[in-house]
Design an enzyme around this catalytic site. Sequence first.
Site, PDB file in Angstrom:
ATOM      1  N   GLY A 149       0.823  -1.205   0.000  1.00 34.29           N
ATOM      2  CA  GLY A 149       0.000   0.000   0.000  1.00 34.29           C
ATOM      3  C   GLY A 149       0.858   1.258   0.000  1.00 34.29           C
ATOM      4  O   GLY A 149       1.975   1.271  -0.528  1.00 34.29           O
ATOM      5  N   LEU A 150       0.327   2.333   0.592  1.00 37.13           N
ATOM      6  CA  LEU A 150       1.005   3.635   0.650  1.00 37.13           C
ATOM      7  C   LEU A 150       1.346   4.136  -0.748  1.00 37.13           C
ATOM      8  O   LEU A 150       2.437   4.677  -0.987  1.00 37.13           O
ATOM      9  CB  LEU A 150       2.271   3.556   1.508  1.00 37.13           C
ATOM     10  CG  LEU A 150       2.071   3.238   2.993  1.00 37.13           C
ATOM     11  CD1 LEU A 150       3.423   3.149   3.714  1.00 37.13           C
ATOM     12  CD2 LEU A 150       1.203   4.283   3.671  1.00 37.13           C
ATOM     13  N   CYS A 151       0.425   3.947  -1.684  1.00 39.03           N
ATOM     14  CA  CYS A 151       0.661   4.397  -3.059  1.00 39.03           C
ATOM     15  C   CYS A 151      -0.577   5.115  -3.598  1.00 39.03           C
ATOM     16  O   CYS A 151      -0.923   4.962  -4.772  1.00 39.03           O
ATOM     17  CB  CYS A 151       1.050   3.228  -3.957  1.00 39.03           C
ATOM     18  SG  CYS A 151      -0.063   1.805  -3.869  1.00 39.03           S
ATOM     19  N   GLY A 152      -1.246   5.863  -2.733  1.00 40.15           N
ATOM     20  CA  GLY A 152      -2.408   6.623  -3.174  1.00 40.15           C
ATOM     21  C   GLY A 152      -3.558   5.704  -3.563  1.00 40.15           C
ATOM     22  O   GLY A 152      -3.833   4.704  -2.912  1.00 40.15           O
ATOM     23  N   PHE A 154      -3.741   3.849  -6.254  1.00 39.95           N
ATOM     24  CA  PHE A 154      -3.310   2.913  -7.306  1.00 39.95           C
ATOM     25  C   PHE A 154      -4.093   1.603  -7.253  1.00 39.95           C
ATOM     26  O   PHE A 154      -4.714   1.186  -8.238  1.00 39.95           O
ATOM     27  CB  PHE A 154      -1.809   2.652  -7.163  1.00 39.95           C
ATOM     28  CG  PHE A 154      -1.281   1.586  -8.085  1.00 39.95           C
ATOM     29  CD1 PHE A 154      -0.968   1.888  -9.398  1.00 39.95           C
ATOM     30  CD2 PHE A 154      -1.090   0.284  -7.645  1.00 39.95           C
ATOM     31  CE1 PHE A 154      -0.492   0.910 -10.257  1.00 39.95           C
ATOM     32  CE2 PHE A 154      -0.612  -0.699  -8.482  1.00 39.95           C
ATOM     33  CZ  PHE A 154      -0.311  -0.377  -9.794  1.00 39.95           C
TER      34      PHE A 154
END
Length: 382
Positions: A149-152, A154
Amino acid sequence: MASTTFTATAVKPVASAKLSRSSNVRTAAPSPKWVGSSFTGQSLAVSSKKSQQQGRGALQVSSALSDLRDRIESVKNTQKITDAMKLVAAAKVRRAQAAVLSGRPFAQELVRTLYTVNTYLDGEDIDIPLTQVRPVKKVLLISVTGDRGLCGGFNTFIIKQTMDRVAELEAQGVEVKLVQVGKKGSVFFRNPARSAYNVVMGTDIGNRPTIEEASKISNMVSEMFVNEEVDKVEMIYTKFVSLINGQPTLQTLLPLTKKGTLSDAEGNSIDYEDDEVFRLTTKDGEMTVEREKQSVEAFEDVFLFDSPPEQILEALLPLYLSAQVLRSFQESVASELAARMAAMNAASDNAKELKKNLSLSYNRQRQAKITAEIIELCAGSQ
């Protein structure tokens, strides 16, 4: 001679001293106030009440300043983490793009070979299993998400588009089977609350997809298509457009055209023709993107076939399918890393702005506390 009268409330200063000690705040003893020729204790009671309120206010200000200092330190640590994650993602984006670019020459030459072979087979009726078009009753949908995660948004965009595509196909009476590539999508669709989705396979994608992983997926879907377990194979992945833009793309993998071109669900070509290659560079100390158009041209040389052209075509199409699956995986990984870099950059900017606002609030409260102490000292000295 005028007589001086003392009221019974003259003992208030003693209570005031006790209150001051209980509040742990040192306050100057209130000076007696003479009104006319009489000494009143009312003024001492008011002074005692004011000093008590000032003591409590000083404690509240000190507590607020301590909380602000803790928050500022916490935001500083968060900013360091997001800055580090942004740099790591930027380095990985470069490697992912290098992997995409290193695989392009092989795929491009393969496409040109397919184009040229088809010029010799134009108009001939050749039966190749991977190019058979039949009525669509069952569809195999490959969904490519990320492992982390931590990718907006996406992963959210891909999962939402997958759900929408499944609902669209089922509304047409088509049975849908899912192949999940990427841990986030596998966890989402394998949740017992979503048992309505028929997930036949789930696998991780990693940061460096290999041709072995792509061949495993392409061989499985080819076998299902040839055995008529499914009539069509589609893939949803994120096409790398730029560092701040990834485009969720739906493409048809099978059946292939004899020229080997890939198309979306509406039949529009999304292959190398008019494709763009992105290269990450630095300019004036900042990261920039250079674009270069990609074109596909047929060989001008004369071909000599050692085997019949139809056999060559039948051998090239599965190889081309594996190359395209690998390309889609690499594009998805590059898009994920770019999305993570953009998300961490936004988080760092937000942390910087929050730290600035907290520091401003801290300085204001600290200045107000100092001003209040100076006023207290001045009032006590009079």
